[in-house]
Design a protein around this motif. Structure first.
Motif, mmCIF file in Angstrom:
data_model
loop_
_atom_site.group_PDB
_atom_site.id
_atom_site.type_symbol
_atom_site.label_atom_id
_atom_site.label_comp_id
_atom_site.label_asym_id
_atom_site.label_seq_id
_atom_site.Cartn_x
_atom_site.Cartn_y
_atom_site.Cartn_z
ATOM 1 N N ARG A 46 31.425 45.432 43.072
ATOM 2 C CA ARG A 46 31.867 46.679 43.771
ATOM 3 C C ARG A 46 33.072 46.085 44.861
ATOM 4 N NH1 ARG A 46 26.759 49.081 47.253
ATOM 5 N NH2 ARG A 46 25.874 49.809 45.149
ATOM 6 N N THR B 155 36.096 53.635 35.504
ATOM 7 C CA THR B 155 35.278 52.820 34.157
ATOM 8 C C THR B 155 35.639 51.478 34.135
ATOM 9 O OG1 THR B 155 36.136 55.081 33.301
ATOM 10 C CG2 THR B 155 35.254 52.996 31.520
ATOM 11 N N GLY C 19 31.772 45.909 34.204
ATOM 12 C CA GLY C 19 30.647 45.227 35.077
ATOM 13 C C GLY C 19 30.105 46.091 36.348
ATOM 14 N N ASN C 20 29.349 45.376 36.783
ATOM 15 C CA ASN C 20 28.727 46.268 38.096
ATOM 16 C C ASN C 20 29.429 45.680 39.380
ATOM 17 O OD1 ASN C 20 27.396 43.891 37.967
ATOM 18 N ND2 ASN C 20 25.498 45.006 37.943
ATOM 19 N N ARG D 97 30.083 40.809 43.827
ATOM 20 C CA ARG D 97 29.342 40.933 42.159
ATOM 21 C C ARG D 97 27.651 40.860 42.492
ATOM 22 N NH1 ARG D 97 34.403 38.255 42.096
ATOM 23 N NH2 ARG D 97 35.807 39.198 40.526
#
Length: 66
Positions: free
Chosen positions: A18, A12, A15-16, A43
């Motif tokens: 990795r 959870t 942002g997105n 990012r």
């Protein structure tokens, strides 16, 4: 986990980004075992590496020998 299957961990996060993780375990007879690892966050910025490259793995191995 079967060999050759990349584990995917659901988290959870707001942002997105990795996060890639690479590591190795160092064993020597008569000594404590060690975990040497490196992380890389992606990012989505232009020119930012998406994962580990050959020179990143080489630095990880160099760190293991230090």
């Amino acid at each position: 986990m079967p060999l050759g299957i990349t584990p995917i961990v659901a988290v959870t996060a707001a942002g997105n980004a990795r996060v890639s993780v690479a590591g190795l375990v160092w064993y020597r007879p008569g000594e404590r075992s060690r975990l040497i690892y490196g992380t890389m966050t992606h990012r989505g910025r232009t020119g930012e590496p998406k994962g580990f490259r050959e020179h990143d793995f080489a630095r990880l191995l160099d760190a293991a020998y230090q």
